[in-house]
Design a protein around this motif. Structure first.
Motif, mmCIF file in Angstrom:
data_model
loop_
_atom_site.group_PDB
_atom_site.id
_atom_site.type_symbol
_atom_site.label_atom_id
_atom_site.label_comp_id
_atom_site.label_asym_id
_atom_site.label_seq_id
_atom_site.Cartn_x
_atom_site.Cartn_y
_atom_site.Cartn_z
ATOM 1 N N SER A 13 27.253 86.244 57.007
ATOM 2 C CA SER A 13 27.087 85.653 58.047
ATOM 3 C C SER A 13 25.470 84.678 57.841
ATOM 4 O O SER A 13 25.016 83.732 58.148
ATOM 5 N N LEU A 15 22.427 85.318 58.774
ATOM 6 C CA LEU A 15 21.568 84.934 59.934
ATOM 7 C C LEU A 15 20.282 85.096 59.766
ATOM 8 O O LEU A 15 19.864 86.249 59.740
ATOM 9 N N HIS A 128 22.402 91.400 61.094
ATOM 10 C CA HIS A 128 23.743 91.408 61.657
ATOM 11 C C HIS A 128 23.948 90.792 63.076
ATOM 12 O O HIS A 128 22.853 90.749 63.675
ATOM 13 N N GLU A 129 24.964 90.159 63.120
ATOM 14 C CA GLU A 129 25.205 89.168 64.436
ATOM 15 C C GLU A 129 24.928 89.883 65.535
ATOM 16 O O GLU A 129 24.385 89.597 66.519
ATOM 17 N N ARG A 133 22.043 89.028 68.217
ATOM 18 C CA ARG A 133 22.260 88.635 69.657
ATOM 19 C C ARG A 133 21.725 89.704 70.530
ATOM 20 O O ARG A 133 21.053 88.823 71.611
ATOM 21 N N VAL A 178 25.684 81.317 68.054
ATOM 22 C CA VAL A 178 25.324 81.796 66.834
ATOM 23 C C VAL A 178 26.304 81.017 65.761
ATOM 24 O O VAL A 178 27.353 80.750 66.091
ATOM 25 N N ARG A 180 27.368 80.910 62.063
ATOM 26 C CA ARG A 180 27.486 81.827 60.718
ATOM 27 C C ARG A 180 28.050 81.141 59.579
ATOM 28 O O ARG A 180 28.687 79.942 59.494
#
Length: 426
Positions: A13, A15, A128-129, A133, A178, A180
């Motif tokens: 991801s 992020l 981590h998504e 979030r 999001v 990714r």
């Protein structure tokens, strides 16, 4: 296929950024402060005039086709009941600072990008998504709960800061999007070229001339081709950002300080407008002294009340932060521009201090130092004047007659510049 570990998920991801964009910020602040404006179409304008345009619109106004740039006359035609409020830059900066404090309680701010946008760098488990979030939702809710229910925001989470900013624009108001790394270009393909930061009208046209009309076509181009289209390293930087990689940050050096003012009707006669120009120069001088700079040039631009008439002139001189000297130079520029404009009324005045250097600039290798044009007596008077105005309020003491001018002359919020609190007292 083996199970994907949390570490692998981070790599996929990638992020790295959480980007906060306040929704219709100026209008939201006005609705928060005045309950009569809530759930009603309203716009914020720079000055009280029927000949100006909206600098912000509430979502209720946007639903009627009224947006930033819509003229007051057009807004009233679309919605006769439209509420109009004059901008309060000091209030927007005050709320901005509260928002920074609120965000920082949840996630350290890496960069303040504008009055209504901040970027936060994600680290380790925050990437981590699900964790990212959760942080985004917490920030949104905390701002509304602790500062004001009308202050909604959108969040973008992505590998590069530019993509995070792009993601924050995808869903408004109160969105969270999001992007990714392992899903790129993904949602980007639903966007138009000019939805991407850095692709304005002229760059959009340049891309079209190069045969690029969609984000998919842009994304597929190699970095060297973007460098050709952009005409320099900006193309490389855009390519990396678009593909989820942050380009190296480059420190910039201040080269100018500027202030401008759109004049109310009673200030548009040529002599009254000159008083505004003198006030802007005095403000530039005060700001130079406060920030520890001097300037060696002054640029004046005036725009006629009707038509496209415009006149401009520039002068260079020995570096100074002496407002008396700068006003003297401006008076000469004004005489030149007023004769060239050939109009009895002025709509807009713009002043720019050029050739800005630090006041304590050391000598170079050959012992050269810039020539300074300052009268010691002037500087003592100006130091006292600055102190009195900071203590007792702007224009407690002025250079020459006090100009009847808009309360926030020069202290406006630009896209990428937030006035310091001291500016509202200069």
């Amino acid at each position: 296929m083996p199970a994907v570990s949390p570490e692998d998920d981070i790599n996929l991801s990638n992020l790295n950024w959480l980007y906060l964009d306040m929704n219709s910020y100026f209008a939201s602040v006005e609705q928060q402060d005045d309950v009569r404006l809530r759930n009603r179409p309203m716009i914020v304008v720079p000055v009280k005039s029927d000949y100006t345009s909206a600098i912000a619109a509430s979502y209720e106004a946007k639903a009627l086709g009224i947006k930033t740039g819509t003229s007051v006359k057009e807004a009233r035609a679309l919605c006769p009941a439209i509420q109009i409020r004059e901008a309060r830059p000091d209030r927007y900066v005050q709320v901005h600072n509260r928002i920074l404090e609120e965000v920082d309680r949840t996630l350290p701010i890496e960069k303040v990008c504008s009055i209504d946008e901040v970027a936060c760098r994600l680290t380790m488990g925050q990437r981590h998504e699900a964790a990212a979030r959760a942080l985004g939702y917490r920030i949104q809710q905390n701002i509304m709960a602790n500062i004001g229910e009308c202050l909604r925001s959108s969040i973008g989470i992505a590998p590069s800061r530019m993509l995070a900013k792009t993601a924050a624009d995808i869903v408004k108001p109160l969105g969270l999007t999001v992007l990714r790394q392992d899903d790129l270009p993904g949602k980007l393909l639903d966007l138009k070229l000019n939805d991407l930061p850095g692709v304005g009208a002229s760059m959009n046209l340049r891309l079209n001339k190069a045969g690029v009309f969609t984000v998919a076509e842009l994304y597929a181009l190699p970095a060297p081709r973007l460098r050709q289209i952009w005409g320099g390293i900006g193309g490389d930087n855009f390519w990396y950002s678009l593909h989820g990689i942050d380009p190296a940050e480059v420190d910039t050096i201040r080269g100018s300080i500027s202030h401008s003012h759109v004049l109310a009707s009673d200030l548009r006669p040529i002599e009254a407008a000159r008083g505004v120009a003198r006030r802007l120069v005095a403000k530039c001088g005060s700001r130079l002294r406060r920030m520890g700079y001097k300037c060696g040039g002054l640029h004046l631009s005036i725009r006629a009340d009707r038509g496209d008439g415009r006149a401009q002139a520039e002068a260079h001189f020995d570096v100074t932060a002496d407002s008396f000297r700068m006003i003297e130079v401006m008076d000469g520029l004004w005489r030149h521009c007023a004769a060239k404009l050939n109009s009895p009324r002025v709509k807009k005045v713009s002043i720019t201090c050029t050739r800005v250097i630090p006041a304590d600039l050391p000598p170079d290798l050959f012992g050269w130092t810039p020539e300074v044009a300052e009268d010691a007596r002037h500087m003592r008077v100006l130091k006292a004047l600055d102190g009195l105005n900071q203590r007792y309020g702007k224009d407690a003491v002025t250079i020459g007659p006090r100009t009847k001018v808009h309360g926030f002359v020069g202290a406006k919020v630009a896209f990428n510049r937030i006035p310091e609190n001291a500016e509202f007292w200069e």
